[in-house]
Design a protein around this motif. Structure first.
Motif, PDB file in Angstrom:
ATOM      1  N   VAL A  19       0.843  -1.204   0.000  1.00 39.99           N
ATOM      2  CA  VAL A  19       0.000   0.000   0.000  1.00 39.99           C
ATOM      3  C   VAL A  19       0.875   1.250   0.000  1.00 39.99           C
ATOM      4  N   GLY A  20       0.528   2.196  -0.869  1.00 44.25           N
ATOM      5  CA  GLY A  20       1.289   3.433  -0.996  1.00 44.25           C
ATOM      6  C   GLY A  20       2.338   3.398  -2.094  1.00 44.25           C
ATOM      7  N   LYS A  21       2.563   2.220  -2.665  1.00 43.70           N
ATOM      8  CA  LYS A  21       3.576   2.104  -3.712  1.00 43.70           C
ATOM      9  C   LYS A  21       2.980   2.443  -5.080  1.00 43.70           C
ATOM     10  N   THR A  22       3.830   3.000  -5.939  1.00 39.92           N
ATOM     11  CA  THR A  22       3.422   3.381  -7.285  1.00 39.92           C
ATOM     12  C   THR A  22       3.894   2.338  -8.292  1.00 39.92           C
ATOM     13  N   ILE A  23       2.988   1.896  -9.139  1.00 39.63           N
ATOM     14  CA  ILE A  23       3.315   0.889 -10.146  1.00 39.63           C
ATOM     15  C   ILE A  23       4.053   1.555 -11.310  1.00 39.63           C
ATOM     16  N   ARG A  24       5.284   1.155 -11.516  1.00 41.86           N
ATOM     17  CA  ARG A  24       6.074   1.685 -12.632  1.00 41.86           C
ATOM     18  C   ARG A  24       5.749   0.949 -13.920  1.00 41.86           C
ATOM     19  N   ASP A  25       5.602  -0.369 -13.808  1.00 43.36           N
ATOM     20  CA  ASP A  25       5.306  -1.175 -14.989  1.00 43.36           C
ATOM     21  C   ASP A  25       4.760  -2.525 -14.545  1.00 43.36           C
ATOM     22  N   VAL A  26       4.183  -3.257 -15.488  1.00 45.27           N
ATOM     23  CA  VAL A  26       3.642  -4.589 -15.225  1.00 45.27           C
ATOM     24  C   VAL A  26       4.160  -5.534 -16.307  1.00 45.27           C
ATOM     25  N   ILE A  27       4.650  -6.684 -15.882  1.00 43.37           N
ATOM     26  CA  ILE A  27       5.105  -7.712 -16.817  1.00 43.37           C
ATOM     27  C   ILE A  27       4.160  -8.897 -16.711  1.00 43.37           C
ATOM     28  N   VAL A  28       3.573  -9.277 -17.838  1.00 49.16           N
ATOM     29  CA  VAL A  28       2.650 -10.410 -17.877  1.00 49.16           C
ATOM     30  C   VAL A  28       3.233 -11.464 -18.804  1.00 49.16           C
ATOM     31  N   SER A  29       3.613 -12.598 -18.257  1.00 55.51           N
ATOM     32  CA  SER A  29       4.187 -13.661 -19.085  1.00 55.51           C
ATOM     33  C   SER A  29       3.171 -14.730 -19.460  1.00 55.51           C
ATOM     34  N   LEU A  30       1.997 -14.682 -18.844  1.00 54.74           N
ATOM     35  CA  LEU A  30       0.922 -15.622 -19.185  1.00 54.74           C
ATOM     36  C   LEU A  30      -0.363 -14.819 -19.386  1.00 54.74           C
ATOM     37  N   PRO A  31      -0.554 -14.249 -20.591  1.00 51.66           N
ATOM     38  CA  PRO A  31      -1.656 -13.321 -20.845  1.00 51.66           C
ATOM     39  C   PRO A  31      -3.049 -13.867 -20.554  1.00 51.66           C
ATOM     40  N   ARG A  32      -3.240 -15.191 -20.640  1.00 51.12           N
ATOM     41  CA  ARG A  32      -4.602 -15.717 -20.430  1.00 51.12           C
ATOM     42  C   ARG A  32      -5.082 -15.552 -18.992  1.00 51.12           C
ATOM     43  N   MET A  33      -4.191 -15.243 -18.064  1.00 48.60           N
ATOM     44  CA  MET A  33      -4.622 -14.972 -16.696  1.00 48.60           C
ATOM     45  C   MET A  33      -5.358 -13.637 -16.589  1.00 48.60           C
ATOM     46  N   ILE A  34      -5.127 -12.747 -17.546  1.00 48.32           N
ATOM     47  CA  ILE A  34      -5.781 -11.433 -17.541  1.00 48.32           C
ATOM     48  C   ILE A  34      -7.123 -11.565 -18.250  1.00 48.32           C
ATOM     49  N   ARG A  35      -8.201 -11.521 -17.490  1.00 48.72           N
ATOM     50  CA  ARG A  35      -9.535 -11.695 -18.073  1.00 48.72           C
ATOM     51  C   ARG A  35     -10.159 -10.366 -18.490  1.00 48.72           C
ATOM     52  N   THR A  36      -9.925  -9.326 -17.687  1.00 43.55           N
ATOM     53  CA  THR A  36     -10.500  -8.014 -17.966  1.00 43.55           C
ATOM     54  C   THR A  36      -9.437  -6.951 -17.713  1.00 43.55           C
ATOM     55  N   PRO A  37      -9.096  -6.146 -18.733  1.00 42.13           N
ATOM     56  CA  PRO A  37      -9.524  -6.252 -20.126  1.00 42.13           C
ATOM     57  C   PRO A  37      -8.934  -7.507 -20.769  1.00 42.13           C
ATOM     58  N   ASP A  38      -9.413  -7.850 -21.947  1.00 44.18           N
ATOM     59  CA  ASP A  38      -8.948  -9.090 -22.575  1.00 44.18           C
ATOM     60  C   ASP A  38      -7.644  -8.904 -23.345  1.00 44.18           C
TER      61      ASP A  38
END
Length: 279
Positions: A19-38
């Motif tokens: 909590v309180g941390k700022t997201i600089r970037d996100v790395i997704v190596s298994l895209p099917r885990m992301i349902r929304t957005p697709d």
């Protein structure tokens, strides 16, 4: 699958860690885990620059609040989170990494690859079926013996199967359904609609007691569960019937039996949890 106590323990650890941390970037190596957005790239772009303001929970879902969004995370069977330094080696089965501006990373690992992520407009859970019609939180005041009784009277089915229905009560799974029914002295195959007022009161108390103690002890590490600090739970050492097939009942010494109810392995003591004529 992590149940309410395990997810609540993860929530508390993540609240302390991110909590309180700022997201600089996100790395997704298994895209099917992301349902929304697709689209995993859209997911990444939406989260860049967002600050994690709080970590909440609803049933078995983690809710990471970031400005205009709520990130809904479901651990499914074996998902786990951990916070690392950016230079730390990335372990096998790490599928999503949230990189923060302070040089740390929140990493999501999942051997079974069943976990899911939904990035939603804050407060709008319509895209997540499991959150659209979810029952009361069993550790909050809205969950009452009378409310439980009225809900059961409107349903058909055996009480063990009903307790696993997240529309009835949020967050209960196989472990805590077995333990609560044992404490309440209710046979898992009793029809929920036939439970008496007294039985509903006992069951309500048992649910609250069992879940509260498990949360206090950090959940149950029956398989691979650990919290955000990498620490295992301790409630598995207090289990009385779950996973105790053929072991003596801690109350009467009768051998614990294992049957299947609603397709799920179910542990109980026939002496302490008798079947009723109402069946």
């Amino acid at each position: 699958m992590p149940e309410l106590p395990e997810v609540e323990t993860v929530r508390r650890s993540l609240e302390a860690l991110v909590v309180g941390k700022t997201i600089r970037d996100v790395i997704v190596s298994l895209p099917r885990m992301i349902r929304t957005p697709d689209d995993a790239e859209q997911f990444r772009q939406m989260l860049r620059g967002q600050i994690i303001e709080r970590v909440g929970r609803r049933g078995k879902f983690l809710l990471l609040e970031t400005g205009p969004y709520t990130l809904v995370s479901h651990l499914r069977m074996e998902g786990r989170y951990g916070v690392y330094q950016q230079e730390d080696p990335i372990e096998k089965h790490t599928h999503v990494i949230f990189q923060f501006t302070d040089g740390t990373e929140l990493r999501y690992k999942d051997v079974r690859q069943f976990g899911t992520f939904d990035l939603l407009t804050r407060g709008d859970f319509s895209a997540v079926r499991g959150l659209r019609k979810i029952g009361p939180e069993p550790l909050e005041a809205a969950f009452t013996p009378e409310g439980l009784r009225k809900s059961l009277q409107r349903r058909t089915g055996k009480i063990k199967a009903l307790l696993l229905d997240q529309d009835l009560v949020a967050g209960i799974g196989n472990i805590y359904a077995d333990e609560a029914l044992f404490q309440a002295g209710i046979h898992p195959e009793c029809l929920g609609k036939n439970l008496t007022k007294e039985q509903c009161e006992k069951l309500h108390k048992a649910i609250v007691d069992v879940l509260s103690l498990s949360v206090e002890l950090g959940g149950s590490s029956v398989k691979s569960y650990v919290n955000g600090f990498g620490k295992s739970g301790e409630f598995q050492y207090r289990l009385k019937v779950y996973g105790k097939d053929k072991a003596p009942c801690p109350n009467c010494g009768t051998a614990i039996e294992k049957i299947r109810v609603g397709g799920r392995g179910t542990h109980f003591c026939l002496q302490c949890q008798p079947m009723f004529k109402s069946l």
